[in-house]
Write an enzyme that holds these catalytic residues in place. Structure first.
Site, mmCIF file in Angstrom:
data_model
loop_
_atom_site.group_PDB
_atom_site.id
_atom_site.type_symbol
_atom_site.label_atom_id
_atom_site.label_comp_id
_atom_site.label_asym_id
_atom_site.label_seq_id
_atom_site.Cartn_x
_atom_site.Cartn_y
_atom_site.Cartn_z
ATOM 1 N N TYR A 87 3.248 11.049 9.837
ATOM 2 C CA TYR A 87 2.583 11.855 8.793
ATOM 3 C C TYR A 87 1.071 11.598 8.770
ATOM 4 O O TYR A 87 0.272 12.517 8.995
ATOM 5 C CB TYR A 87 3.241 11.505 7.457
ATOM 6 C CG TYR A 87 2.569 12.031 6.217
ATOM 7 C CD1 TYR A 87 2.115 13.348 6.120
ATOM 8 C CD2 TYR A 87 2.420 11.207 5.103
ATOM 9 C CE1 TYR A 87 1.522 13.813 4.959
ATOM 10 C CE2 TYR A 87 1.839 11.663 3.937
ATOM 11 C CZ TYR A 87 1.389 12.972 3.862
ATOM 12 O OH TYR A 87 0.799 13.410 2.710
ATOM 13 N N ASP B 299 3.208 6.498 20.706
ATOM 14 C CA ASP B 299 4.233 6.624 19.656
ATOM 15 C C ASP B 299 5.591 6.522 20.338
ATOM 16 O O ASP B 299 5.767 7.090 21.423
ATOM 17 C CB ASP B 299 4.069 7.990 18.955
ATOM 18 C CG ASP B 299 4.800 8.059 17.622
ATOM 19 O OD1 ASP B 299 6.010 7.770 17.597
ATOM 20 O OD2 ASP B 299 4.160 8.402 16.619
ATOM 21 N N PHE C 23 -1.226 2.843 13.198
ATOM 22 C CA PHE C 23 -0.425 3.431 12.117
ATOM 23 C C PHE C 23 1.061 3.122 12.256
ATOM 24 O O PHE C 23 1.785 3.119 11.268
ATOM 25 C CB PHE C 23 -0.559 4.967 12.135
ATOM 26 C CG PHE C 23 -1.937 5.452 11.835
ATOM 27 C CD1 PHE C 23 -2.303 5.815 10.564
ATOM 28 C CD2 PHE C 23 -2.895 5.532 12.843
ATOM 29 C CE1 PHE C 23 -3.584 6.248 10.281
ATOM 30 C CE2 PHE C 23 -4.171 5.970 12.568
ATOM 31 C CZ PHE C 23 -4.520 6.329 11.286
ATOM 32 N N THR D 200 -1.839 -1.330 3.002
ATOM 33 C CA THR D 200 -1.184 -0.646 1.889
ATOM 34 C C THR D 200 -1.482 -1.295 0.549
ATOM 35 O O THR D 200 -1.736 -2.506 0.480
ATOM 36 C CB THR D 200 0.346 -0.684 2.130
ATOM 37 O OG1 THR D 200 1.003 -0.213 0.959
ATOM 38 C CG2 THR D 200 0.852 -2.093 2.393
ATOM 39 N N TYR E 128 7.965 -4.976 2.870
ATOM 40 C CA TYR E 128 7.022 -4.038 3.475
ATOM 41 C C TYR E 128 5.584 -4.503 3.217
ATOM 42 O O TYR E 128 4.782 -4.666 4.158
ATOM 43 C CB TYR E 128 7.245 -2.621 2.902
ATOM 44 C CG TYR E 128 6.121 -1.680 3.220
ATOM 45 C CD1 TYR E 128 5.884 -1.276 4.522
ATOM 46 C CD2 TYR E 128 5.261 -1.230 2.217
ATOM 47 C CE1 TYR E 128 4.823 -0.439 4.821
ATOM 48 C CE2 TYR E 128 4.205 -0.393 2.508
ATOM 49 C CZ TYR E 128 3.986 -0.001 3.812
ATOM 50 O OH TYR E 128 2.930 0.817 4.097
ATOM 51 N N PHE F 72 -3.190 3.820 -1.050
ATOM 52 C CA PHE F 72 -2.316 3.952 -2.205
ATOM 53 C C PHE F 72 -1.326 5.074 -1.834
ATOM 54 O O PHE F 72 -0.907 5.111 -0.683
ATOM 55 C CB PHE F 72 -3.153 4.118 -3.482
ATOM 56 C CG PHE F 72 -3.687 2.762 -3.928
ATOM 57 C CD1 PHE F 72 -4.584 2.046 -3.121
ATOM 58 C CD2 PHE F 72 -3.257 2.162 -5.086
ATOM 59 C CE1 PHE F 72 -5.030 0.765 -3.472
ATOM 60 C CE2 PHE F 72 -3.695 0.886 -5.458
ATOM 61 C CZ PHE F 72 -4.577 0.190 -4.649
ATOM 62 N N HIS G 136 10.260 9.800 -0.163
ATOM 63 C CA HIS G 136 9.063 9.784 -1.004
ATOM 64 C C HIS G 136 9.135 10.821 -2.131
ATOM 65 O O HIS G 136 9.745 11.873 -1.984
ATOM 66 C CB HIS G 136 7.810 9.995 -0.144
ATOM 67 C CG HIS G 136 7.520 8.811 0.714
ATOM 68 N ND1 HIS G 136 8.115 8.624 1.928
ATOM 69 C CD2 HIS G 136 6.762 7.715 0.494
ATOM 70 C CE1 HIS G 136 7.716 7.470 2.434
ATOM 71 N NE2 HIS G 136 6.899 6.893 1.574
ATOM 72 N N GLY H 7 11.936 -3.885 -5.649
ATOM 73 C CA GLY H 7 10.692 -3.992 -4.887
ATOM 74 C C GLY H 7 9.560 -3.132 -5.423
ATOM 75 O O GLY H 7 8.430 -3.235 -4.953
HETATM 76 N N1 UFG Z 1 10.886 7.533 -6.713
HETATM 77 C C1 UFG Z 1 11.878 8.046 -7.532
HETATM 78 N N2 UFG Z 1 12.808 8.866 -6.965
HETATM 79 C C2 UFG Z 1 12.788 9.202 -5.654
HETATM 80 C C3 UFG Z 1 11.769 8.688 -4.829
HETATM 81 C C4 UFG Z 1 10.816 7.857 -5.384
HETATM 82 O O1 UFG Z 1 11.942 7.755 -8.713
HETATM 83 O O2 UFG Z 1 13.692 9.944 -5.214
HETATM 84 C C5 UFG Z 1 9.891 6.631 -7.296
HETATM 85 C C6 UFG Z 1 9.759 5.281 -6.594
HETATM 86 O O3 UFG Z 1 10.757 4.368 -7.014
HETATM 87 C C7 UFG Z 1 8.343 4.878 -6.988
HETATM 88 C C8 UFG Z 1 7.598 6.231 -7.043
HETATM 89 O O4 UFG Z 1 8.609 7.234 -7.187
HETATM 90 O O5 UFG Z 1 8.351 4.328 -8.271
HETATM 91 C C9 UFG Z 1 6.829 6.520 -5.777
HETATM 92 O O6 UFG Z 1 7.726 6.304 -4.698
HETATM 93 P P1 UFG Z 1 7.431 6.676 -3.182
HETATM 94 O O7 UFG Z 1 8.650 6.262 -2.414
HETATM 95 O O8 UFG Z 1 6.982 8.074 -3.072
HETATM 96 O O9 UFG Z 1 6.193 5.764 -2.816
HETATM 97 P P2 UFG Z 1 6.002 4.178 -2.977
HETATM 98 O O10 UFG Z 1 5.043 3.969 -4.114
HETATM 99 O O11 UFG Z 1 7.278 3.464 -3.047
HETATM 100 O O12 UFG Z 1 5.369 3.789 -1.597
HETATM 101 C C10 UFG Z 1 4.338 4.539 -1.025
HETATM 102 C C11 UFG Z 1 4.404 4.338 0.484
HETATM 103 C C12 UFG Z 1 4.141 2.919 0.818
HETATM 104 C C13 UFG Z 1 2.843 2.460 0.158
HETATM 105 C C14 UFG Z 1 2.848 2.731 -1.318
HETATM 106 C C15 UFG Z 1 1.519 2.367 -1.914
HETATM 107 O O13 UFG Z 1 5.675 4.682 0.998
HETATM 108 O O14 UFG Z 1 4.030 2.825 2.208
HETATM 109 O O15 UFG Z 1 3.103 4.109 -1.540
HETATM 110 O O16 UFG Z 1 1.488 2.597 -3.282
HETATM 111 F F1 UFG Z 1 2.713 1.136 0.301
#
Ligand code: UFG
Length: 326
Positions: free
Chosen positions: A11, A31, A73, A117, A141, A169, A187, A282
């Site tokens: 991405y 890749d 990446f 990250t 991670y 972020f 995500h 986490g």
């Molecule tokens: N979430 C939900 N439901 C879902 C998917 C996500 O509630 O179906 C929540 C997660 O638990 C989290 C928030 O939405 O609280 C954002 O989740 P994402 O999975 O979209 O992103 P993250 O914050 O977990 O992680 C992303 C990247 C990481 C990076 C991080 C930095 O995947 O690589 O942002 O903030 F480190």
């Protein structure tokens, strides 16, 4: 001289590679396509298929190309998966990565731009989080990325190789034909948009009992185009300065999961059903960046100023992808 970019079918990597090319830089992609497809590679860029720790392949790249800098990446990126399968994260994101860096450092390469990250910080002690904030990752991670940062600091002390670690972020949004397209998707924004498109029934909220305004996790969503632009600036910084940097890339604004769902409802016009489930292990409650170093030292300026504009670009991409899949 070329920039070797790993994870260029992913991405963020694919968008950075396209923008570097548009800006006239010579880019080469490495890749292994383990989490992406060949179709996701940006066109017109030389591609090597293989692993970052395949020394014979690295030797071939070294002989065939003139590598001036590395942008790394290629990594596993899912917080939840990293809690369940830590070895995978430490092996891929740390062990293989330092082997890869070491190969090129031994060949005299002296510029490294590393995809780090916000997850290196863990639960924030204060907001917005600046680069000096204590690093106490709440998941493997984030820890695997922090280990690499520490490795790069040691390498700098030992051999003067400089690096810029860009701490993303929440990367989101799309750039033309390139958008968030993980398989499986975990995500938040793409999943909500899949609900809007009828691909999923509802969005599950991972816990609503956090110590935040509405109980759901707060994140700082930053457009992938703005993240990409920072890579070019980081490359120029390393080309013109002797020193290393740790740099946050965020908007400085926090949005809860409920805020994001509301914005998606507004932009798509769709009814988006929700269900609250258990917390995902986490997850820190809140991540909001101070990006002062990016702005003051790199001269970074965001183009996408609102979360709505980020979601609008993602919506355009996901709608087109859905139409094309019919
Ligand atoms: N979430 C939900 N439901 C879902 C998917 C996500 O509630 O179906 C929540 C997660 O638990 C989290 C928030 O939405 O609280 C954002 O989740 P994402 O999975 O979209 O992103 P993250 O914050 O977990 O992680 C992303 C990247 C990481 C990076 C991080 C930095 O995947 O690589 O942002 O903030 F480190």
């Amino acid at each position: 001289m070329s920039i070797l970019l790993t994870g260029g079918a992913g991405y963020i990597g694919s968008i950075v590679a396209s923008i570097l090319k548009e800006e006239g830089e010579d880019v080469i992609i490495l890749d292994n396509l383990s989490r992406s497809k060949k179709e996701c590679l940006p066109s017109g860029i030389k591609f090597y298929e293989g692993d970052i720790d395949d020394v014979s392949l690295l030797e071939k790249i070294y002989v065939e190309e003139k590598i001036d800098a590395i942008m790394h990446f290629a990594a596993f990126i899912e917080v939840g998966e990293s809690v369940l399968e830590p070895y995978k994260y430490y092996e891929n994101n740390f062990s293989k990565t330092i082997k890869f860096f070491n190969f090129f450092i031994n060949k005299g390469m002296d510029k490294i731009i590393f995809s780090s990250t916000a997850a290196v910080y863990g639960e924030p002690q204060y907001i917005p989080i600046d680069e000096d904030h204590i690093k106490n990752p709440t998941n493997p991670y984030g820890m695997s990325k922090l280990f690499v940062e520490r490795f790069l600091e040691s390498v700098e002390r030992a051999s003067g190789v400089h690096h810029v670690a860009l701490r993303y972020f929440n990367a989101s949004g799309a750039y033309g034909n390139y958008g968030e397209n993980h398989d499986p998707e975990t995500h938040l924004i793409p999943i909500i948009l899949e609900v809007a498109l009828g691909i999923r029934d509802k969005i599950f909220i991972n816990g609503d009992d956090y110590n935040t305004t509405d109980g759901t996790c707060i994140r700082d969503y930053i457009h992938v185009y703005d993240i990409a632009k920072a890579h070019l600036l980081a490359y120029r910084y390393l080309s013109n300065n002797s020193g290393s940097l740790k740099v946050n890339l965020g908007s400085g604004e926090g949005y809860s999961i409920l805020d994001i769902i509301e914005s998606c409802r507004k932009i798509t016009g769709a009814i988006i059903p929700v269900e609250v489930r258990e917390r995902r292990e986490g997850d820190p409650s809140t991540l909001i960046a101070s990006s002062k170093i990016a702005e003051d030292v790199l001269g970074w300026k965001r183009e996408y100023q609102s979360v709505d504009s980020i979601i609008e670009s993602a919506w355009k991409f996901h709608k087109a992808k859905f139409e094309n899949s019919k």
